[in-house]
Design a protein around this motif. Sequence first.
Motif, PDB file in Angstrom:
ATOM      1  N   PHE A  71      43.324  37.472  51.667  1.00 27.24           N
ATOM      2  CA  PHE A  71      43.122  35.869  51.336  1.00 27.24           C
ATOM      3  C   PHE A  71      43.134  35.061  52.491  1.00 27.24           C
ATOM      4  CE2 PHE A  71      44.655  31.591  49.916  1.00 27.24           C
ATOM      5  CZ  PHE A  71      43.424  31.222  49.330  1.00 27.24           C
ATOM      6  N   ALA A  75      38.178  28.647  49.573  1.00 21.11           N
ATOM      7  CA  ALA A  75      37.095  29.106  48.728  1.00 21.11           C
ATOM      8  C   ALA A  75      35.961  27.976  48.705  1.00 21.11           C
ATOM      9  CB  ALA A  75      37.752  29.030  47.558  1.00 21.11           C
ATOM     10  N   LYS A  99      32.093  41.005  44.691  1.00 13.44           N
ATOM     11  CA  LYS A  99      33.188  41.781  43.983  1.00 13.44           C
ATOM     12  C   LYS A  99      33.809  40.624  42.939  1.00 13.44           C
ATOM     13  CE  LYS A  99      37.901  42.934  45.302  1.00 13.44           C
ATOM     14  NZ  LYS A  99      38.843  42.880  46.207  1.00 13.44           N
ATOM     15  N   VAL A 101      36.412  38.654  41.327  1.00  9.37           N
ATOM     16  CA  VAL A 101      37.783  38.395  41.532  1.00  9.37           C
ATOM     17  C   VAL A 101      38.611  37.887  40.502  1.00  9.37           C
ATOM     18  CG1 VAL A 101      39.321  37.072  43.110  1.00  9.37           C
ATOM     19  CG2 VAL A 101      37.306  38.249  44.183  1.00  9.37           C
ATOM     20  N   TYR A 115      35.993  33.399  39.968  1.00 11.20           N
ATOM     21  CA  TYR A 115      36.049  33.539  41.322  1.00 11.20           C
ATOM     22  C   TYR A 115      35.205  35.073  41.562  1.00 11.20           C
ATOM     23  CZ  TYR A 115      39.356  29.805  42.462  1.00 11.20           C
ATOM     24  OH  TYR A 115      39.957  28.603  42.608  1.00 11.20           O
ATOM     25  N   ALA A 117      33.774  37.363  45.313  1.00  5.60           N
ATOM     26  CA  ALA A 117      33.871  37.584  46.783  1.00  5.60           C
ATOM     27  C   ALA A 117      32.631  38.035  47.294  1.00  5.60           C
ATOM     28  CB  ALA A 117      35.007  38.387  47.264  1.00  5.60           C
ATOM     29  N   ASP A 118      32.227  37.479  48.642  1.00  4.97           N
ATOM     30  CA  ASP A 118      30.832  37.949  49.204  1.00  4.97           C
ATOM     31  C   ASP A 118      31.228  39.288  49.854  1.00  4.97           C
ATOM     32  OD1 ASP A 118      32.014  37.524  51.787  1.00  4.97           O
ATOM     33  OD2 ASP A 118      30.572  36.044  51.955  1.00  4.97           O
ATOM     34  N   GLY A 121      34.445  39.272  51.795  1.00  4.78           N
ATOM     35  CA  GLY A 121      35.654  38.706  51.166  1.00  4.78           C
ATOM     36  C   GLY A 121      35.668  37.179  51.073  1.00  4.78           C
ATOM     37  N   HIS A 122      34.936  36.390  51.450  1.00  6.83           N
ATOM     38  CA  HIS A 122      34.789  35.052  51.392  1.00  6.83           C
ATOM     39  C   HIS A 122      34.618  34.675  49.908  1.00  6.83           C
ATOM     40  CE1 HIS A 122      34.369  34.571  55.505  1.00  6.83           C
ATOM     41  NE2 HIS A 122      33.279  35.422  55.619  1.00  6.83           N
ATOM     42  N   LEU A 123      35.654  33.889  49.663  1.00  2.23           N
ATOM     43  CA  LEU A 123      35.810  33.565  48.008  1.00  2.23           C
ATOM     44  C   LEU A 123      34.745  32.337  47.596  1.00  2.23           C
ATOM     45  CD1 LEU A 123      39.508  33.250  47.020  1.00  2.23           C
ATOM     46  CD2 LEU A 123      37.863  34.774  46.482  1.00  2.23           C
ATOM     47  N   TRP A 124      34.319  32.564  46.601  1.00  3.08           N
ATOM     48  CA  TRP A 124      33.344  31.485  45.745  1.00  3.08           C
ATOM     49  C   TRP A 124      33.926  31.312  44.548  1.00  3.08           C
ATOM     50  CZ3 TRP A 124      28.827  28.921  47.376  1.00  3.08           C
ATOM     51  CH2 TRP A 124      28.290  29.374  48.519  1.00  3.08           C
TER      52      TRP A 124
END
Length: 144
Positions: A71, A75, A99, A101, A115, A117-118, A121-124
């Motif tokens: 993390f 986000a 992914k 989340v 949520y 992740a790309d 691991g970048h959260l959207w």
Amino acid sequence: MTLQPRISMITLGVADVAVSTAFYQKLGFKRSSASNDNVTFFHMRGTVLGLFGRDALAADAGLEPTRPQAFEGTALAHNLASRDEVDKAWAFAVKCGAKPVKKPHEAFWGGYSGYFADPDGHLWELAHNPFMDLDEDGHMTLPE
């Protein structure tokens, strides 16, 4: 002088620009012709999303590269007009290779969000906030 409160561009440091570019294109992001093998630019209705090699981004800022953590403390949010739109967008992102989340759910603050992740691991966050209106371009409008 003061800074105007705006963000012109968000740059994500990624492990592989080509892989991340393909992922965002699957989501429907439109790649700019200003892109090349080292950096990708996407149009985002008033903001630009950039994808740049993680190590190259660290070097550009004069920092030592680090390995991503589970993390990173950030986000990106995409607000939608309804809970149904959140569910559909989340399912679509996962189908495109995101992914999962946190599946969309009733949020503690009174809205609805989930949520993904790309590839890096970048959260959207995909959210419906019943307390904030969206303008004709989909931007949140805050009360004065």
